[in-house]
Motif scaffolding. Structure first.
Motif, PDB file in Angstrom:
ATOM      1  N   SER A 209      -4.260  -7.460  -1.354  1.00 41.15           N
ATOM      2  CA  SER A 209      -3.272  -7.012  -0.412  1.00 41.15           C
ATOM      3  C   SER A 209      -2.478  -6.522  -0.694  1.00 41.15           C
ATOM      4  CB  SER A 209      -2.489  -7.978   1.057  1.00 41.15           C
ATOM      5  OG  SER A 209      -4.447  -8.693   0.889  1.00 41.15           O
TER       6      SER A 209
ATOM      7  N   SER B  51      -2.663  -2.998  -2.859  1.00 37.82           N
ATOM      8  CA  SER B  51      -3.138  -1.902  -1.760  1.00 37.82           C
ATOM      9  C   SER B  51      -1.072  -1.461  -1.624  1.00 37.82           C
ATOM     10  CB  SER B  51      -3.728  -2.721  -0.315  1.00 37.82           C
ATOM     11  OG  SER B  51      -4.932  -2.456  -1.158  1.00 37.82           O
TER      12      SER B  51
ATOM     13  N   THR C 242       0.655   0.296  -4.022  1.00 35.73           N
ATOM     14  CA  THR C 242       0.002   1.546  -4.039  1.00 35.73           C
ATOM     15  C   THR C 242       0.938   2.165  -1.848  1.00 35.73           C
ATOM     16  OG1 THR C 242      -1.283   1.081  -2.246  1.00 35.73           O
ATOM     17  CG2 THR C 242      -1.984   2.189  -5.118  1.00 35.73           C
TER      18      THR C 242
ATOM     19  N   SER D  83      -4.251   7.198  -2.005  1.00 33.21           N
ATOM     20  CA  SER D  83      -3.869   5.360  -1.366  1.00 33.21           C
ATOM     21  C   SER D  83      -5.292   5.719  -0.329  1.00 33.21           C
ATOM     22  CB  SER D  83      -2.434   5.941  -0.892  1.00 33.21           C
ATOM     23  OG  SER D  83      -2.232   7.291  -0.028  1.00 33.21           O
TER      24      SER D  83
ATOM     25  N   ILE E  64      -6.686   2.163  -0.846  1.00 32.88           N
ATOM     26  CA  ILE E  64      -6.946   0.987   0.566  1.00 32.88           C
ATOM     27  C   ILE E  64      -8.398   0.858   1.065  1.00 32.88           C
ATOM     28  CG2 ILE E  64      -5.892   0.713   2.940  1.00 32.88           C
ATOM     29  CD1 ILE E  64      -3.194   2.091   2.652  1.00 32.88           C
TER      30      ILE E  64
ATOM     31  N   THR F  79      -9.579  -1.381  -1.553  1.00 34.06           N
ATOM     32  CA  THR F  79      -9.533  -3.068  -0.668  1.00 34.06           C
ATOM     33  C   THR F  79      -9.792  -4.239   0.039  1.00 34.06           C
ATOM     34  OG1 THR F  79      -7.017  -2.676  -1.577  1.00 34.06           O
ATOM     35  CG2 THR F  79      -7.551  -4.328  -0.490  1.00 34.06           C
TER      36      THR F  79
ATOM     37  N   GLY G 143      -3.704   3.061   6.033  1.00 35.10           N
ATOM     38  CA  GLY G 143      -3.850   2.054   5.763  1.00 35.10           C
ATOM     39  C   GLY G 143      -5.649   2.197   6.796  1.00 35.10           C
TER      40      GLY G 143
END
Lengths: 228, 304
Positions: B24, B27, B30, B188, B192, B195, B290
């Motif tokens: 987390s 991420s 980033t 990014s 994410i 992740t 996200g």
């Protein structure tokens, strides 16, 4: 309840799972599906759960046309089924109670319904006292009871068990089977895939034998070696 | 979806972020980096545009009259300017008399010997005109140059063309920056999604069980989307804080430099007027990054 009409399943790698299978299981029946590995037992169960779809033919389960149903309806088909696996598949970070409750949360039951139904289900499988235990604190047989409670808590019309006693010792296996019979007597249709002959022989239920994806025999009150 | 279910899903998503601290954090970082870069570029663009606008507003059309202009010709030009002022095209104007111009020249030369033979009579009167809309300059200049009293050889001065060229270059510059930003955002999003893929992988067991029990796709998907949104939002907040600090520091430094260079017409803007807008932009971008990232990582696992 469950109806296969000329159902054929050929996997993308060419393996034939089922070949022109036609079979009918009525409401309230208790049916064993037996046969050696690769005979089509797993494919049969997968088609019922819509984990796979038939390449040809039709499959009807609880009023759903599995061979031809929109993706959005799959969850509702599965809510009408309770599923028990050989490897239990409990959530390790949740207690027995939470594992059963989780199945109700998923179908958006109220917390009042959850508080009422979960103890009932755990009571039915004889695990009321272990409600707060985590799966790794339970024996194999106890874990399978939790799985049964989870499968039953939403009152499915059909219970499907894939080798439910595969990881259990003979004594525990018989207990689980007795439990399945009890569940069946309460009106739930039960379909069990297994290759444990002692169990099949003892239960004296309908036995469907598969081989190479086809029905070899279908005997009421049968036993494992009826075909011989 | 029912409210208790939403609560449950938000809780699951929040737990995912907490349980998976290290990933987390990576991420969020980033997102911080992407948004920081985005913010700095946005702020530069805002400053350039506002400075160019300010410069345009300060631009004056300079009209020189002929040295030997008649009173009638002068009155003609003046009445034209007056009429345009009344029509709201010219905002203001001022007149520089011959004497003023002579004095200005004298001061700027700073050497009286160069002014030998050059008297007030050799200078011309001129008008300095400010326009309401700098883009109307072409029209005004062409009309005003037709008057006989106007000296067309010395030209009618206006710096708009240079500014337009500058703006054109900046536009191209903006496109390049936008392209870089898009690439950055894609990167990014993938970081994410990786992740979240880890949490999805860690919970594939649970997803499978949920599917067998008959969970709707949305029920399975939402905790991960919540996780992505949360990571995006936390990154946005952190990045906003960093950007505002960095900007305010830079603003002070650059303004001092501009003053020292006697370029005080150029100003770096204050942060506070754009703060809310920047925060909203950060939050939206962060959460979009996200959200898309998490959608990408769950999609594959839902097709059973």
């Amino acid at each position: 309840m469950i109806r296969f009409v000329d159902a054929t399943k050929v996997y993308s790698n060419g393996v034939v799972g089922l070949k022109n299978l036609t079979l009918r299981i009525e409401k309230g029946e208790f049916v064993f599906i037996i046969g050696p590995s690769g005979s089509g037992k797993s494919t049969f169960l997968k088609l019922i759960m819509h984990e796979e779809v038939p390449t040809e033919g039709e499959v009807y389960v609880n009023g759903y046309s599995v061979h031809d149903m929109p993706h959005s309806e799959i969850p509702y088909l599965r809510r009408s089924l309770g599923v028990v696996f050989q490897d239990f598949r409990l959530l390790p970070n949740k207690t027995a109670y939470e594992n059963v409750a989780f199945a109700m949360q998923i179908v958006e039951a109220t917390s009042r319904e959850i508080r009422r139904q979960v103890p009932l289900a755990l009571g039915l499988v004889g695990l009321s006292k272990k409600a707060k235990a985590y799966p790794d604190q339970l024996s194999g047989g106890e874990q399978q009871r939790v799985v049964l409670a989870r499968a039953l808590v939403n009152n499915p019309a059909v219970l499907i068990a894939d080798e439910p006693t595969g990881n259990l010792d003979p004594k525990t296996s018989i207990e689980i089977m007795n439990l399945l019979e009890e569940i069946n007597q309460r009106g739930t249709t039960v379909v069990v895939a297994t290759h444990e002959k002692s169990i099949v022989d003892a239960m004296k239920k309908r036995v469907v034998t598969l081989e190479h994806g086809e029905i070899k025999s279908d005997v009421k009150k049968g036993s494992y070696f009826d075909e011989n | 979806m029912k409210i208790r279910t939403m609560k449950l899903l938000v809780k699951e998503g929040t737990n995912n972020v907490i349980k998976n601290k290290l990933m987390s954090f990576a991420s969020i970082m980033t997102v911080v980096a992407t948004l920081f870069f985005l913010g700095i570029i946005l702020l530069i663009a805002i400053n350039i545009t506002s400075n160019i606008e300010a410069m345009k507003r300060d631009l004056e059309v300079t009209v020189f009259l002929n040295v030997n202009v008649t009173n009638y010709q002068r009155a003609e030009v003046l009445s034209y300017i007056e009429s345009k002022k009344e029509a709201g095209i010219i905002s203001e104007y001022r007149i520089e008399t011959k004497e003023e111009m002579y004095q200005n020249i004298k001061e700027s030369l700073n050497d009286d010997t160069l002014l030998e033979g050059f008297s007030v009579e050799n200078t011309a009167e001129s008008f300095y005109i400010k326009l309401v809309d700098p883009n109307s300059s072409d029209e005004i200049i062409s009309q005003i140059s037709r008057f006989e009293g106007v000296n067309n050889n010395n030209g009618i001065g206006y710096g708009k063309d240079e500014l337009d060229k500058l703006e054109g270059i900046l536009k191209i510059f903006n496109y390049i920056i936008m392209a870089i930003l898009i690439v950055l955002m894609i990167i990014s999003v993938f970081l994410i999604s990786n992740t979240i893929r880890l949490t999805v992988f860690a919970r594939r067991h649970q997803i499978e069980i949920m599917k067998y029990v008959g969970a709707l796709d949305s029920f399975i998907r939402w905790p991960f989307i919540v996780e992505g949104l949360l990571i995006g939002f936390m990154g946005a907040v952190l990045s906003f804080f960093l950007t505002s600090q960095a900007y305010q520091w830079l603003q002070g430094v650059i303004n001092v430099i501009l003053t020292n260079l006697k370029l005080s017409t150029l100003r770096i803007m204050e942060f506070s007027p754009v703060a809310i807008r920047m925060f909203i932009i950060y939050s939206i971008f962060g959460m979009v990054i996200g959200g898309i990232g998490s959608l990408l990582s769950v999609r594959k696992h839902l097709n059973v």
